[in-house]
Structure formats: structure tokens, C-alpha cells
Design an enzyme around this catalytic site. Sequence first.
Site, PDB file in Angstrom:
ATOM      1  N   THR A 134       0.910  -1.125   0.000  1.00  0.00           N
ATOM      2  CA  THR A 134       0.000   0.000   0.000  1.00  0.00           C
ATOM      3  C   THR A 134       0.954   1.179   0.000  1.00  0.00           C
ATOM      4  OG1 THR A 134      -1.652  -1.303   1.157  1.00  0.00           O
ATOM      5  CG2 THR A 134      -1.708   1.053   1.609  1.00  0.00           C
ATOM      6  N   SER A 163     -10.590  -2.466   6.151  1.00  0.00           N
ATOM      7  CA  SER A 163      -9.194  -2.113   5.847  1.00  0.00           C
ATOM      8  C   SER A 163      -8.419  -1.860   7.140  1.00  0.00           C
ATOM      9  CB  SER A 163      -9.177  -0.845   4.995  1.00  0.00           C
ATOM     10  OG  SER A 163      -7.871  -0.337   4.876  1.00  0.00           O
ATOM     11  N   SER A 164      -7.104  -1.918   7.024  1.00  0.00           N
ATOM     12  CA  SER A 164      -6.229  -1.551   8.150  1.00  0.00           C
ATOM     13  C   SER A 164      -5.524  -0.223   7.909  1.00  0.00           C
ATOM     14  CB  SER A 164      -5.160  -2.629   8.357  1.00  0.00           C
ATOM     15  OG  SER A 164      -5.761  -3.854   8.646  1.00  0.00           O
TER      16      SER A 164
END
Length: 561
Positions: A370, A441-442
Site C-alpha cells: 500500500t 481495511s487496516s
Amino acid sequence: MIKQLKPGLLVSLFLTVSSLALGQSYGKNGMVVCDNTVASQVGIEILKKGGNAIDASVATAFALAVTHPQAGNIGGGGFLVYLDSNGKSTTIDFREKAPLSASPTFFLDAEGNFVKGSNREGLKSVGVPGTVAGLYLAHQKYGLLPWKELIQPAVELAEKGVTLSWTLEQHAKDFKAGDYPDFLKNYFNNSLGKPTKQGETWVQKELANTLKLIRDQGKDGFYKGHVAQEIVSFMKANGGLITLEDLNKYEAIERKPVKGQYKEFEIIAMPPPSSGGIALIEMLNMMELANFDSIQFNSIEYVHLLAEAMRRAFADRAEHLGDPDFNPDMPVEKLTSKEFAQMRYKNIDFNRASISDSSKFGQLYDGQNTTHLSIIDKVGNSVSLTYTLEQSYGCGLGSPKLGFLFNNEMGDFNPKPSYTNSGWLIGTPPNIIQPEKRMLSSMSPTIITKNGKPYLIIGSPGGRTIINTVFQTILCVLEYDMPVEKAIAGMKIHHQWMPDEIVYETNLLSPDTRKSLENMGHSIRGVENLGRLMGIQIMEEQRVYKGTADSSSPDGGAVGY
Ligand code: GLY
């Protein structure tokens, strides 16, 4: 340094700095920190032209879609946290959505068994992309400069080419011919048909054409017309499920941030569908109860306490969190309250590891690739933005006519309802696949204020480790009074409840500490690196912004002016 942004000059400047990593920088008027120095430079030029932090974040994110193909994207999604110079904060949710045809059993075979890997491979793993809609909404609501001026640098980078860095050369080497779409062929092969090398120019004609449509038509340039039609044809021809209706219906959403307080600092973070903000605040609330006068950084007590806080926050994450539009009763206030943290903190045994109850939930590791950008402008408007394709290069597929890769974000859903094991499968209801649902999501883009003014802008890639690396960086700055560069460089650990283990950065934790942790009942496992943090610390007294790109980001850059 050039004074005016002229297209030709801009690109030649980029070419000269494209392999330059700038770990740290100071700026009195603005700062951009991200995973690619060229993209940071794009953001800074926008600030110099009178753009605000939102303008710079849009331009930087589009530039990353060209220069940082492993995670920069227009085929993925993400989150933006914004604090304006008047102290008003908000967030933009541009997380991908499950297509209308998705169902809870999407990745199960006829016998109802999860087909391993199916949620991260092929076009069924693609969520409806949100990046273009999210950046467009942020600009519509809060930007200053014309949209076209923000996309133009990315168009030029794609059209005239970027210089391949050593990292991209290494990635390109890993590609096997036929494994990746045709539009990437000149990424791994030069004009002579030989493997590309650092210093060679990589031109992306198809991507440039797609970016031009977005530049000229805004959000509609992606979700309607030629690009949308081509996405759908490509999906249809190759077993994908995204339809024109999916694309037309996609909307980015402005949401209220989740907020917490750590001593005199306010935490402004991303609400669900990110789990990051809630878990971060829950852990910081637990930390407020600890006596740090007797807990040295990197000591046995420190690692044990952090691991126990992480274990608890990740268990709560698994039980409660998912897309808020499908889970209206999520206990957000409770999970972020001081009382709840007290209850969680109370049962930490300071001499013994707790046991994660594997009969309840499991957790899975997810994509490590990411990318995060932190930005502040002259008047103090601040942006913390994280976006992703999920895994490195997403699902590795994309239309040859469009030149960008699709995400494989469907892998962030719980793949098999009600089935959880102690390995990596989790089946809790809030994050089960449903049509149009956003996957949990994280990603944890965060802004911290002190006396109502921005103090720290921070975020990181790293799948579930994001929450923990952001948490530890914040703790090091706020509690141990470390400068941001030291907090970013400092040893990080990761615990996510299940699997029940402490993951630590090899070489940064002493063998004695490791042994003692094992004696306390912890399983521990070393990895080379955790997190790739991009931070800005606002040094009020010196009236300067200090930007730091993690040294683990080979092409990353903090650029200030
Ligand atoms: N794909 C990583 C995340 O959203 O947490």
C-alpha cells in the site's frame, strides 16, 4: 530550482531526481512526503503554485500512479484524512466496493469450501475502484487549483517517461513474460527487448491516454465513457464481474473522523470501513493507563505491554468492525472510550502472555503493499492519505487499452461465513462479502494535533501491520518525546491476536529480550522490516515542518520548501 511549472522543464527536473531518495527534509512553507521522490516533487510544485494540501495530495497521488506502480494507483482505493487551517477535520472514504453480483459464498467451491487464493487472484478479486472518485471528491470540496493542473504532471510523467529506479529494476526482473499485461512489457523489457535497467526511461502511453480523459472529464473520465466501457469489456472477456452499473454507482463518501485524546494530544483518524482509527485509539487509550516512567523503550516490559494491547485491539477489530453502511450498530464510541480501554487494560498480566482464544476468531495477513503520503501547506492545511491495490501490483491484470492495474482488494473480506480457524481464516459477520459492501481495511492515515494545531501527520503501508506501526510511531513521539525520524526508525513489533505471535524486526531487538519474552509465554518471529512510514512533524517553536520518509522506502522522499 525552477520557479514556474512549465511542462517540459517539469519532466526534465523529474528525470534528474527520479532515483534520488530524500529521507529527511525541512520546509517553512510546505512539505510532501511519500514513497517516491518524483511524486513528492510534483506535490511541492503544486504548493508553490498556490495549491493547498488537498491539491498537492491529488497531484501526488496521480503522480504515484505513474511512478510507483506497485501501489500507486487509479485502479484501487483508499482513505484521506484532512485537517484544515481552521481546525475543521473530515475524511474521504474511497475504499473499493464489492460488485453487485458478489455474494457471501463468492470464493467457495460447490462443497462450500474456501478455494485458497481465489480471493486474491484473477478478476474476481477486483473491487470496484474508488481512487479517482475519492480524489475528485476531495478536490471538489476542498481544492483550490483547477483539476486539470493537478492531473497534468501525471500525464506528462506517463507520456514522456520516468527513469527506472534500482527498486523498479529489481521488480521488473521478477516478472515472467506472459504473467503481466502487455502494457507493462516495456517496464520489464527495453526497446532492444533486453531486461530494463536502472536509469532507463519507462514510457506508459496507454496510461497517459487514460489520465488525459480523467484530466479533461474529471471523475466521469473513469466511471463513464471510454474507460468505463473498456473496463467492462475487459472484465466480460476475462471472467471479471464489474459492470457499467457497478462503475456508475460508485461514490466516494465524506465521513466524520474518529477522534481520541492522548494526554494533551488529539488523534484524528479514519473511521470504518477502516479499522485503523478505532484500533489505534483503543490502544493509545490503554497506553495512557501505563506508567511509562518505568517502561524503557524497547525493553521487555515495553514489548510485552504493546503486544498485549495489540492482541486485545485486534480481537475487538475481528469481532465488531466492517463497512458502517452494512453494520449500523458497530460500537464505535464504546471501543474508543476510556472506560473500555480500562476494562481491556485491567486483565493484562505484566508477567505472562495472554492466550489468544483460537476457538473464537482468526486473522489473516493481508497485502503488504500500500502507499502513504503526508502533506502540509503554508497555512497549515494537512492531509494524511493512504491508498492501495492490496497486494504489490494488485491482481496483476488490466486492460491493454487502459494501461493501469486493477486491485485485488476482495481478499480483504472474510471469505467464508462463520468459519474461523486458528491459522488465517476468519468468518465473523461484519466483514462478510455482500454486494456493494466495502471491505474492512487496516489503512490508518492519521493527524495528531496539539493545542488545536497540527503536530504530526503519519501513515504507512503494510497490511494489518499498518495499525501497529502507526501506533508505535505515535507513541514514540507523544510519550517518549522522540523526533519523528527517530520514531520512524525505531524498532517495531506486530501482534494481531491470531496467529498468536509477536513479529519483530530482526537486529533491532536484543537476544536477551527475545529470550525473556519467550519465557513469559510469547511466540516470537523475526522479519526484516515492519512499516514504511511517511511522517511530518510540525516544529512550532522553530516554525518549520520536518518531513521524514522511512529508510525502508528505497525511492521515498520528503520534499519541503
Ligand atoms: N489492503 C490493505 C488494507 O486495506 O488494509
